[in-house]
Write an enzyme that holds these catalytic residues in place. Structure first.
Site, PDB file in Angstrom:
ATOM      1  CE  LYS A   9       2.111   7.025   6.163  1.00  0.00           C
ATOM      2  NZ  LYS A   9       0.304   6.559   6.247  1.00  0.00           N
ATOM      3  NE  ARG A  16       2.871   0.840   3.511  1.00  0.00           N
ATOM      4  CZ  ARG A  16       2.459   2.023   3.124  1.00  0.00           C
ATOM      5  NH1 ARG A  16       3.737   3.002   3.244  1.00  0.00           N
ATOM      6  NH2 ARG A  16       1.260   2.449   2.906  1.00  0.00           N
ATOM      7  NE  ARG A  33      -5.780   9.955   0.494  1.00  0.00           N
ATOM      8  CZ  ARG A  33      -4.792   9.163   0.977  1.00  0.00           C
ATOM      9  NH1 ARG A  33      -3.986   9.790   1.843  1.00  0.00           N
ATOM     10  NH2 ARG A  33      -4.793   8.065   0.628  1.00  0.00           N
ATOM     11  NE  ARG A  57      -3.624   7.159  -2.504  1.00  0.00           N
ATOM     12  CZ  ARG A  57      -2.812   7.147  -1.356  1.00  0.00           C
ATOM     13  NH1 ARG A  57      -1.943   7.871  -1.027  1.00  0.00           N
ATOM     14  NH2 ARG A  57      -2.531   6.015  -0.972  1.00  0.00           N
ATOM     15  NE  ARG A  89      -4.167   2.326   1.333  1.00  0.00           N
ATOM     16  CZ  ARG A  89      -4.532   3.324   1.200  1.00  0.00           C
ATOM     17  NH1 ARG A  89      -5.694   3.509   0.860  1.00  0.00           N
ATOM     18  NH2 ARG A  89      -3.717   4.419   1.584  1.00  0.00           N
TER      19      ARG A  89
END
Ligand code: AP5
Length: 234
Positions: free
Chosen positions: A25, A100, A139, A172, A183
């Site tokens: 996203k 969400r 990431r 992160r 998640r």
């Protein structure tokens, strides 16, 4: 996208970008928002901004975020509605990571309705769970502007500074494998019902997100250009 053209929203309207954690996203949203000439509004980025600024919202959100849980609906809805009230969002916004839950979707529809607006399109980046952990484990995120990179799929500069703003790249805390798996489970349980809500309304478009970044972007732009209520402007 057609060269030399921009796809623009014609009235106050919101576009939604759905996808599991790591679906891409953030990678796609800035470019899409620029194309639609509306701001990119990412609930996760806003929450991280509040955390860094030490606001009450940020302090409340921290423990939920660190363990991969959702921040309570009421807090997030108010944060997004306030963001949509900013002058740069007078024509709408591209919402990334919001709504969400089914509750957030219903609340968003109501709040937009009060302003004479609506959700115009919901895009869902479909990526199988096996790819998500690999993407998030590699990431790197810019601490300053939130641009994202990947060690293999979108390599950063050798000194791990951001190619956009030269900020420092970090990993992160919620990208640890066990937190990512949590998640993803929460996405299946809480967010899929919100996606179905827009599917029922006939405004959901599914995009195969399990392809190289450029291919996903091309599909997103082609999908937007196909939607009748978007106009193409040169
Ligand atoms: P948030 O920041 O929204 O995280 P998320 O939805 O889990 O999504 P991510 O940012 O992890 O992934 P992404 O889809 O943007 O992927 P990216 O483009 O970076 O939320 C964080 C937390 O905040 C939540 O857990 C929750 O606590 C809270 N929160 C946020 N919104 C909330 C809400 N509405 N209600 C309640 N709580 C909320 O890509 C991932 C990696 O893959 C990158 O390295 C990228 O380079 C790479 N990549 C991207 N596309 C491709 C591709 N096509 N091929 C290969 N690699 C790719």
């Amino acid at each position: 996208m057609m060269e030399g053209h921009n796809v623009v929203l014609d009235t106050f309207a919101v576009a939604l970008l759905f996808g599991a954690p790591g679906a891409g996203k953030g990678t796609q949203a800035a470019y899409l928002a620029e194309t639609l000439r509306i701001p990119h509004i990412a609930s996760g980025d806003l929450l991280r901004y509040h955390r860094a600024a030490g606001t009450l919202l940020g302090r409340t959100a921290q423990s939920f975020m660190d363990r991969g849980s959702l921040v309570p609906d009421a807090l997030v809805v108010e944060m997004i509605v306030q963001r949509l009230d900013q002058p740069d969002a007078r024509r709408g916004g591209l919402l990334d990571g919001f709504p969400r839950t089914y509750g957030q979707a219903i609340e968003l529809d109501e709040r937009l309705g009060e302003r004479g607006g609506e959700v115009r399109i919901a895009l869902h980046l479909d990526v199988p769970p096996r790819a998500l952990v690999e993407r998030l484990a590699g990431r790197w995120t810019c601490q300053r502007c939130q641009s994202v990179y990947h060690e293999r799929f979108n390599p950063p500069r050798p000194d791990f500074t951001c190619a956009v703003c030269r900020g420092v790249l970090i990993q992160r805390a919620d990208d640890r494998r066990e937190i990512v798996e949590r998640r993803v489970r929460i996405f299946q349980r809480e967010t899929v019902p919100a996606i179905r809500h827009y599917e029922t309304q006939g405004i959901l478009r599914r995009i195969d997100g399990d392809r190289p970044i450029d291919g996903v972007r091309a599909s997103l732009l082609a999908t937007l250009a196909d939607v009748e209520s978007f106009e193409l402007a040169s």
